[in-house]
Design a protein around this motif. Structure first.
Motif, PDB file in Angstrom:
ATOM      1  N   SER A 145      37.026  47.052  33.908  1.00 35.11           N
ATOM      2  CA  SER A 145      37.613  47.742  35.107  1.00 35.11           C
ATOM      3  C   SER A 145      38.945  47.348  35.328  1.00 35.11           C
ATOM      4  O   SER A 145      39.345  46.151  35.116  1.00 35.11           O
ATOM      5  CB  SER A 145      36.692  47.359  36.230  1.00 35.11           C
ATOM      6  N   ALA A 146      39.739  48.157  36.001  1.00 37.53           N
ATOM      7  CA  ALA A 146      41.026  48.036  36.525  1.00 37.53           C
ATOM      8  C   ALA A 146      41.302  47.158  37.543  1.00 37.53           C
ATOM      9  O   ALA A 146      42.400  46.868  37.938  1.00 37.53           O
ATOM     10  CB  ALA A 146      41.876  49.251  36.615  1.00 37.53           C
ATOM     11  N   SER A 178      42.970  41.373  42.293  1.00 41.71           N
ATOM     12  CA  SER A 178      43.474  40.626  41.163  1.00 41.71           C
ATOM     13  C   SER A 178      42.761  41.683  39.870  1.00 41.71           C
ATOM     14  O   SER A 178      42.313  42.480  40.047  1.00 41.71           O
ATOM     15  CB  SER A 178      42.651  39.345  40.846  1.00 41.71           C
ATOM     16  N   SER A 179      43.342  41.199  38.594  1.00 48.70           N
ATOM     17  CA  SER A 179      42.664  41.859  37.409  1.00 48.70           C
ATOM     18  C   SER A 179      41.159  41.593  37.291  1.00 48.70           C
ATOM     19  O   SER A 179      40.848  40.485  37.528  1.00 48.70           O
ATOM     20  CB  SER A 179      43.704  41.612  36.282  1.00 48.70           C
ATOM     21  N   SER A 180      40.530  42.230  36.676  1.00 50.93           N
ATOM     22  CA  SER A 180      38.975  41.894  36.397  1.00 50.93           C
ATOM     23  C   SER A 180      38.898  40.911  35.760  1.00 50.93           C
ATOM     24  O   SER A 180      37.834  40.345  35.723  1.00 50.93           O
ATOM     25  CB  SER A 180      38.314  43.249  35.825  1.00 50.93           C
ATOM     26  N   LEU A 181      39.692  40.723  34.696  1.00 48.49           N
ATOM     27  CA  LEU A 181      39.933  39.440  33.506  1.00 48.49           C
ATOM     28  C   LEU A 181      39.608  38.233  34.251  1.00 48.49           C
ATOM     29  O   LEU A 181      39.413  37.320  33.816  1.00 48.49           O
ATOM     30  CB  LEU A 181      40.955  39.819  32.589  1.00 48.49           C
ATOM     31  N   PHE A 186      39.331  33.529  39.880  1.00 43.30           N
ATOM     32  CA  PHE A 186      40.358  33.872  40.994  1.00 43.30           C
ATOM     33  C   PHE A 186      40.231  33.136  42.127  1.00 43.30           C
ATOM     34  O   PHE A 186      39.273  33.182  42.795  1.00 43.30           O
ATOM     35  CB  PHE A 186      40.253  35.374  41.305  1.00 43.30           C
ATOM     36  N   ASN A 187      41.333  32.298  42.453  1.00 42.25           N
ATOM     37  CA  ASN A 187      41.256  31.413  43.609  1.00 42.25           C
ATOM     38  C   ASN A 187      42.689  31.357  44.209  1.00 42.25           C
ATOM     39  O   ASN A 187      43.556  31.059  43.353  1.00 42.25           O
ATOM     40  CB  ASN A 187      40.864  29.982  43.275  1.00 42.25           C
ATOM     41  N   ILE A 188      42.747  31.875  45.339  1.00 33.88           N
ATOM     42  CA  ILE A 188      44.115  31.699  46.241  1.00 33.88           C
ATOM     43  C   ILE A 188      44.246  30.950  47.577  1.00 33.88           C
ATOM     44  O   ILE A 188      43.088  30.967  48.108  1.00 33.88           O
ATOM     45  CB  ILE A 188      44.414  33.260  46.453  1.00 33.88           C
ATOM     46  N   HIS A 211      36.091  35.016  45.365  1.00 39.14           N
ATOM     47  CA  HIS A 211      34.716  35.968  45.530  1.00 39.14           C
ATOM     48  C   HIS A 211      33.684  35.373  46.103  1.00 39.14           C
ATOM     49  O   HIS A 211      32.754  35.992  46.872  1.00 39.14           O
ATOM     50  CB  HIS A 211      34.376  36.703  44.171  1.00 39.14           C
ATOM     51  N   LYS A 212      33.529  34.151  45.976  1.00 43.15           N
ATOM     52  CA  LYS A 212      32.181  33.354  46.529  1.00 43.15           C
ATOM     53  C   LYS A 212      32.410  33.154  48.117  1.00 43.15           C
ATOM     54  O   LYS A 212      31.269  33.172  48.707  1.00 43.15           O
ATOM     55  CB  LYS A 212      31.963  31.961  45.878  1.00 43.15           C
ATOM     56  N   SER A 213      33.625  33.523  48.604  1.00 42.93           N
ATOM     57  CA  SER A 213      33.716  33.669  50.134  1.00 42.93           C
ATOM     58  C   SER A 213      33.046  34.731  50.746  1.00 42.93           C
ATOM     59  O   SER A 213      32.501  34.972  51.517  1.00 42.93           O
ATOM     60  CB  SER A 213      35.291  33.594  50.364  1.00 42.93           C
TER      61      SER A 213
END
Length: 335
Positions: A145-146, A178-181, A186-188, A211-213
């Motif tokens: 996905s994009a 972010s990108s799906s890859l 992904f952690n910001i 995402h776990k947030s």
């Protein structure tokens, strides 16, 4: 910003049409107020079709502005097709007004019905759990996905209910893309943003969001739905103000019924299948609230488990309905 505006030109709606739709932002049409500003309901004539709309009008006194406005437009333009995401009609950026127009889901926000076990039935609640999780799983993105989004503000006010009690996710002004890859890693680090009672404790402590947030926030919402209580109640005693720690405590003690709305519990206690569903979904909600992010489930796992419960409920309901019809038909024949 000019290039951004050009990209979304086809979604622009003249201010005049929005004023007409909301009766000049009449207070009688206010259906909610959040961090972005007031939300108005209205009827907008769009390409010859009269549509029920909600108009979210930016109020700069809340501290938000251009960034949040364009963030939401960008997110909704990407997510503007699945059944469990609120559908954007357009926006207005005129005369210093910034307004986002979406389809108005007739029932209103989930928050409005949490403590109403009569109108918002047990089975509708179980189904809503699945729809909400499906929406979050969709914005999380899949291989190929994009996009992949962290919502950062999942709560019972950003979840809307349509006329069939199906839940839809809204409120993307704080979302991060972010990108799906990169989604799994992904952690910001950012300023802590969200709604009291729903924010991942690790995010609060470190400023690190993943995402776990969102998974943690979902756990809070699931317990809100199951218990018929809000995530934060300032009128309660200190140890009962926040639902998340309260629900975890009672789940671990096996006394969850002590914090479930009495009328909801009556529905559960009188139905063995409902009791089983409550146990399964509360187990999922509890796992989402794990202190350690790594121990929280992935969204596709949550959706899979909730879908099993919805299907089981449907099959049981169909069986009971069929049994009643057969019994009625049989009794009629023998008369």
């Amino acid at each position: 910003m000019a290039s951004t505006i050009t990209v979304f030109d086809h979604l622009k709606i003249p201010l005049e049409k929005i004023l007409e739709a909301t009766n000049n932002f009449d207070d009688k049409n206010v259906i909610g107020e959040g961090g972005f500003g007031k939300v108005y309901k209205g009827k907008l004539l769009d390409y010859g079709i009269l549509k029920n709309i909600s108009a979210r009008r930016l109020d700069r006194k809340h501290g938000q502005g251009d960034v949040e406005f364009w963030t939401e437009i960008s997110a909704l333009s990407v997510l503007n097709c699945p059944p469990h995401i609120v559908k954007m009609i357009g926006f207005c950026d005129e005369n210093d007004e910034k307004i986002i127009i979406t389809h108005y889901d007739i029932k209103g926000s989930l928050s409005m019905f949490l403590s109403d076990p009569t109108t918002f039935s047990l089975q509708d609640r179980f189904s809503a759990c699945y729809y909400i999780a499906s929406a979050i799983n969709f914005i999380y993105g899949s291989e190929g996905s994009a996009f992949s989004f962290i919502h950062r503000n999942i709560n019972s006010s950003t979840i809307l209910l349509d006329e069939n009690w199906k839940a839809k996710l809204s409120g993307f002004e704080f979302s991060i893309r972010s990108s799906s890859l990169a989604r799994k890693n992904f952690n910001i680090h950012s300023e802590v943003i969200g709604t009291q009672g729903y924010i991942d404790p690790t995010y609060l402590k470190t400023g690190s969001v993943t995402h776990k947030s969102d998974v943690y926030s979902l756990g809070v919402v699931l317990f809100e739905i199951l218990c018929g209580r809000h995530a934060y109640n300032p009128n309660e005693q200190d140890d009962k103000k926040f639902l998340a720690p309260l629900a975890k405590y009672h789940y671990e003690k096996g006394t969850l019924q002590d914090i479930i709305h009495p009328e909801l519990w009556d529905q559960v206690a009188s139905d063995s299948y409902a009791k089983m569903e409550l146990e399964k979904i509360s187990k999922i909600a509890y796992s989402c609230l794990n202190k350690e992010r790594a121990q929280r489930p992935d969204m596709h796992e949550v959706v899979y488990e909730l879908e099993k419960q919805v299907r089981l409920s449907f099959h049981i309901g169909s069986f009971i309905f069929s049994f009643i019809i057969v019994s009625y038909t049989s009794s009629s024949v023998h008369k």
